[in-house]
Write a protein that holds these residues in place. Structure first.
Motif, PDB file in Angstrom:
ATOM      1  N   MET A 169       0.840  -1.153   0.062  1.00 59.43           N
ATOM      2  CA  MET A 169      -0.071   0.075   0.001  1.00 59.43           C
ATOM      3  C   MET A 169       0.928   1.097  -0.001  1.00 59.43           C
ATOM      4  SD  MET A 169      -3.264   1.076   2.591  1.00 59.43           S
ATOM      5  CE  MET A 169      -1.959   1.510   4.080  1.00 59.43           C
ATOM      6  N   ILE A 170       0.370   2.282  -0.865  1.00 59.00           N
ATOM      7  CA  ILE A 170       1.235   3.725  -0.738  1.00 59.00           C
ATOM      8  C   ILE A 170       0.322   4.428  -0.091  1.00 59.00           C
ATOM      9  CG2 ILE A 170       1.984   5.409  -2.277  1.00 59.00           C
ATOM     10  CD1 ILE A 170       3.773   3.036  -2.671  1.00 59.00           C
ATOM     11  N   ARG A 171       0.779   5.374   1.043  1.00 63.78           N
ATOM     12  CA  ARG A 171       0.519   6.453   1.652  1.00 63.78           C
ATOM     13  C   ARG A 171       0.907   7.677   1.234  1.00 63.78           C
ATOM     14  NH1 ARG A 171      -0.802   5.058   7.530  1.00 63.78           N
ATOM     15  NH2 ARG A 171      -2.411   4.147   6.396  1.00 63.78           N
ATOM     16  N   HIS A 172       0.165   8.282   0.515  1.00 61.37           N
ATOM     17  CA  HIS A 172       0.554   9.800   0.033  1.00 61.37           C
ATOM     18  C   HIS A 172       0.172  10.865   0.885  1.00 61.37           C
ATOM     19  CE1 HIS A 172       0.981  12.424  -3.350  1.00 61.37           C
ATOM     20  NE2 HIS A 172      -0.463  13.115  -3.177  1.00 61.37           N
TER      21      HIS A 172
ATOM     22  N   VAL B  78       5.085  17.134  -0.303  1.00 63.92           N
ATOM     23  CA  VAL B  78       4.764  15.705  -0.528  1.00 63.92           C
ATOM     24  C   VAL B  78       5.552  14.588  -0.244  1.00 63.92           C
ATOM     25  CG1 VAL B  78       3.811  14.058  -2.471  1.00 63.92           C
ATOM     26  CG2 VAL B  78       3.323  16.542  -2.451  1.00 63.92           C
ATOM     27  N   PHE B  79       5.118  13.522   0.542  1.00 61.44           N
ATOM     28  CA  PHE B  79       5.848  12.536   1.003  1.00 61.44           C
ATOM     29  C   PHE B  79       5.014  11.241   0.995  1.00 61.44           C
ATOM     30  CE2 PHE B  79       7.696   9.661   4.130  1.00 61.44           C
ATOM     31  CZ  PHE B  79       9.165  10.047   4.046  1.00 61.44           C
ATOM     32  N   ASP B  80       5.661  10.060   0.053  1.00 64.84           N
ATOM     33  CA  ASP B  80       4.764   8.953  -0.366  1.00 64.84           C
ATOM     34  C   ASP B  80       5.790   8.100   0.606  1.00 64.84           C
ATOM     35  OD1 ASP B  80       3.176  10.579  -1.670  1.00 64.84           O
ATOM     36  OD2 ASP B  80       3.701   9.395  -3.655  1.00 64.84           O
TER      37      ASP B  80
ATOM     38  N   ALA C 249       1.419   1.425  -6.099  1.00 65.37           N
ATOM     39  CA  ALA C 249       2.149   2.832  -6.975  1.00 65.37           C
ATOM     40  C   ALA C 249       1.235   2.967  -8.063  1.00 65.37           C
ATOM     41  CB  ALA C 249       3.472   2.333  -6.945  1.00 65.37           C
ATOM     42  N   ALA C 250       0.830   1.784  -8.751  1.00 62.04           N
ATOM     43  CA  ALA C 250       0.138   1.933  -9.921  1.00 62.04           C
ATOM     44  C   ALA C 250      -1.193   2.780  -9.937  1.00 62.04           C
ATOM     45  CB  ALA C 250      -0.194   0.709 -10.485  1.00 62.04           C
TER      46      ALA C 250
END
Length: 103
Positions: free
Chosen positions: A1-4, A98-100, A66-67
């Motif tokens: 999972m990506i946390r944006h 911004v930090f992912d 990420a997709a």
């Protein structure tokens, strides 16, 4: 999972109605994007004085991967919202952090 994670330094003269409209439009967009899991937004409530570097508000979006995040980034509605954010922050893009991360 990506946390944006996106942190914002809105200009003082930007009314709360404009800020709420931005967050509302992000919620609407994320509700219709495949792979967008949730969005949370709000003010910084940290008691650590000065550590926020002036970033007083922000939002976090979780994506399946990420997709899904990448599809959000190039989406036309996101581009329009991002333009509104940049025009509302202190010194344009310098008012956006911004930090992912993978979680």
């Amino acid at each position: 999972m990506i946390r944006h994670c996106v942190f914002l330094r809105f200009r003082d003269e930007v009314p709360s109605s404009v800020r709420l409209s931005i967050y509302g439009d992000l919620e609407i967009l994320c509700a219709k994007l495949p792979g967008a899991l949730m969005i949370k937004w709000g003010p910084n409530v940290s008691p650590e004085e000065g550590m926020d570097k002036g970033y007083s508000e922000g939002f976090i979006l979780d994506f399946d991967d990420a997709a899904a995040r990448d599809a959000y980034l190039v989406h036309g509605e996101h581009q329009a919202i991002a333009g509104r954010i940049v025009s509302s922050t202190v010194d344009g893009t310098n008012g956006v952090f911004v930090f992912d991360m993978e979680v």
